[in-house]
Design a protein around this motif. Structure first.
Motif, PDB file in Angstrom:
ATOM      1  N   SER A  29       0.821  -1.215   0.000  1.00 20.73           N
ATOM      2  CA  SER A  29       0.000   0.000   0.000  1.00 20.73           C
ATOM      3  C   SER A  29       0.853   1.263   0.000  1.00 20.73           C
ATOM      4  O   SER A  29       0.519   2.229  -0.692  1.00 20.73           O
ATOM      5  N   ILE A  30       1.963   1.255   0.718  1.00 19.54           N
ATOM      6  CA  ILE A  30       2.826   2.439   0.748  1.00 19.54           C
ATOM      7  C   ILE A  30       3.519   2.646  -0.597  1.00 19.54           C
ATOM      8  O   ILE A  30       3.545   3.767  -1.126  1.00 19.54           O
ATOM      9  N   THR A  31       4.070   1.593  -1.175  1.00 19.83           N
ATOM     10  CA  THR A  31       4.753   1.769  -2.460  1.00 19.83           C
ATOM     11  C   THR A  31       3.773   2.109  -3.575  1.00 19.83           C
ATOM     12  O   THR A  31       4.122   2.837  -4.499  1.00 19.83           O
ATOM     13  N   PHE A  32       2.537   1.602  -3.489  1.00 18.58           N
ATOM     14  CA  PHE A  32       1.521   1.960  -4.484  1.00 18.58           C
ATOM     15  C   PHE A  32       1.228   3.454  -4.442  1.00 18.58           C
ATOM     16  O   PHE A  32       1.195   4.122  -5.484  1.00 18.58           O
ATOM     17  N   HIS A  33       1.054   4.000  -3.252  1.00 15.54           N
ATOM     18  CA  HIS A  33       0.757   5.425  -3.149  1.00 15.54           C
ATOM     19  C   HIS A  33       1.972   6.295  -3.474  1.00 15.54           C
ATOM     20  O   HIS A  33       1.822   7.391  -4.010  1.00 15.54           O
ATOM     21  N   MET A  34       3.165   5.817  -3.164  1.00 14.69           N
ATOM     22  CA  MET A  34       4.353   6.566  -3.560  1.00 14.69           C
ATOM     23  C   MET A  34       4.510   6.582  -5.073  1.00 14.69           C
ATOM     24  O   MET A  34       4.903   7.600  -5.651  1.00 14.69           O
ATOM     25  N   PHE A  38       4.529  10.025  -7.642  1.00 14.67           N
ATOM     26  CA  PHE A  38       5.541  10.452  -8.598  1.00 14.67           C
ATOM     27  C   PHE A  38       4.983  10.671  -9.989  1.00 14.67           C
ATOM     28  O   PHE A  38       5.619  11.329 -10.801  1.00 14.67           O
ATOM     29  N   TRP A  39       3.825  10.116 -10.285  1.00 12.95           N
ATOM     30  CA  TRP A  39       3.264  10.265 -11.631  1.00 12.95           C
ATOM     31  C   TRP A  39       2.120  11.266 -11.690  1.00 12.95           C
ATOM     32  O   TRP A  39       1.800  11.777 -12.760  1.00 12.95           O
ATOM     33  N   PHE A  40       1.478  11.542 -10.557  1.00 10.17           N
ATOM     34  CA  PHE A  40       0.383  12.499 -10.512  1.00 10.17           C
ATOM     35  C   PHE A  40       0.734  13.593  -9.516  1.00 10.17           C
ATOM     36  O   PHE A  40       1.830  13.629  -8.978  1.00 10.17           O
ATOM     37  N   ASN A  41      -0.191  14.492  -9.273  1.00  8.95           N
ATOM     38  CA  ASN A  41       0.044  15.579  -8.328  1.00  8.95           C
ATOM     39  C   ASN A  41       0.266  14.995  -6.932  1.00  8.95           C
ATOM     40  O   ASN A  41      -0.636  14.397  -6.346  1.00  8.95           O
ATOM     41  N   HIS A  42       1.480  15.165  -6.418  1.00  8.70           N
ATOM     42  CA  HIS A  42       1.842  14.483  -5.183  1.00  8.70           C
ATOM     43  C   HIS A  42       1.076  15.011  -3.968  1.00  8.70           C
ATOM     44  O   HIS A  42       0.848  14.271  -3.018  1.00  8.70           O
ATOM     45  N   LEU A  43       0.647  16.248  -3.969  1.00  6.85           N
ATOM     46  CA  LEU A  43      -0.105  16.765  -2.830  1.00  6.85           C
ATOM     47  C   LEU A  43      -1.482  16.101  -2.733  1.00  6.85           C
ATOM     48  O   LEU A  43      -1.933  15.752  -1.640  1.00  6.85           O
ATOM     49  N   ASP A  44      -2.131  15.927  -3.869  1.00  4.91           N
ATOM     50  CA  ASP A  44      -3.438  15.263  -3.856  1.00  4.91           C
ATOM     51  C   ASP A  44      -3.325  13.799  -3.446  1.00  4.91           C
ATOM     52  O   ASP A  44      -4.166  13.282  -2.710  1.00  4.91           O
ATOM     53  N   ILE A  46      -1.008  12.439  -1.529  1.00  5.27           N
ATOM     54  CA  ILE A  46      -0.678  12.348  -0.102  1.00  5.27           C
ATOM     55  C   ILE A  46      -1.917  12.565   0.751  1.00  5.27           C
ATOM     56  O   ILE A  46      -2.129  11.863   1.745  1.00  5.27           O
ATOM     57  N   ILE A  47      -2.762  13.506   0.363  1.00  3.44           N
ATOM     58  CA  ILE A  47      -3.975  13.772   1.139  1.00  3.44           C
ATOM     59  C   ILE A  47      -4.928  12.585   1.077  1.00  3.44           C
ATOM     60  O   ILE A  47      -5.467  12.151   2.093  1.00  3.44           O
ATOM     61  N   THR A  48      -5.123  12.033  -0.108  1.00  4.35           N
ATOM     62  CA  THR A  48      -6.062  10.917  -0.223  1.00  4.35           C
ATOM     63  C   THR A  48      -5.472   9.596   0.280  1.00  4.35           C
ATOM     64  O   THR A  48      -6.217   8.680   0.608  1.00  4.35           O
ATOM     65  N   SER A  49      -4.153   9.501   0.360  1.00  3.91           N
ATOM     66  CA  SER A  49      -3.553   8.241   0.813  1.00  3.91           C
ATOM     67  C   SER A  49      -3.794   7.990   2.293  1.00  3.91           C
ATOM     68  O   SER A  49      -3.665   6.848   2.745  1.00  3.91           O
ATOM     69  N   ALA A  50      -4.145   9.010   3.048  1.00  7.28           N
ATOM     70  CA  ALA A  50      -4.468   8.788   4.457  1.00  7.28           C
ATOM     71  C   ALA A  50      -5.678   7.874   4.600  1.00  7.28           C
ATOM     72  O   ALA A  50      -5.751   7.068   5.530  1.00  7.28           O
ATOM     73  N   PHE A  51      -6.615   7.965   3.672  1.00  8.73           N
ATOM     74  CA  PHE A  51      -7.810   7.122   3.732  1.00  8.73           C
ATOM     75  C   PHE A  51      -7.676   5.884   2.859  1.00  8.73           C
ATOM     76  O   PHE A  51      -7.956   4.770   3.298  1.00  8.73           O
TER      77      PHE A  51
END
Length: 99
Positions: A29-34, A38-44, A46-51
């Protein structure tokens, strides 16, 4: 009345399922979100990866316990982690973050 022996798994299978559920699911799950970051807007991401990270981790944990062989689940989770790490590497190569 004791449990039927054919439904019991060995201690190593139990250990591999528990460790694959907790650690392997977390790594995937962590490597998927990382990789997404790197390919999309990283701020968005990071915010959605919390859920979505928690939901993905719980799903992968349940899938690890549903499998018959814990070592195969470890292999699949390590393969997915390696795949997402490759995507992270390619994302760093083609889209370096400029500070």
């Amino acid at each position: 009345m004791p449990a039927n022996k054919k439904y019991l798994s060995s201690n190593w299978q139990r250990f591999s399922k528990i460790s694959a559920g907790f650690l392997g699911g977390y790594f995937v799950s962590i490597t998927f979100h990382m990789a997404l970051a790197f390919w999309f807007n990283h701020l968005d991401v990071i915010i959605t990866s919390a859920f979505t990270g928690f939901i993905l981790w719980c799903t992968l944990m349940v899938l690890a316990f549903l499998a018959k062989n814990g070592w195969k689940i470890w292999g699949i989770y390590l393969l997915l982690t390696f795949l997402f790490c490759t995507v992270i590497y390619l994302g760093k190569t083609y889209y370096p973050i400029i500070s």
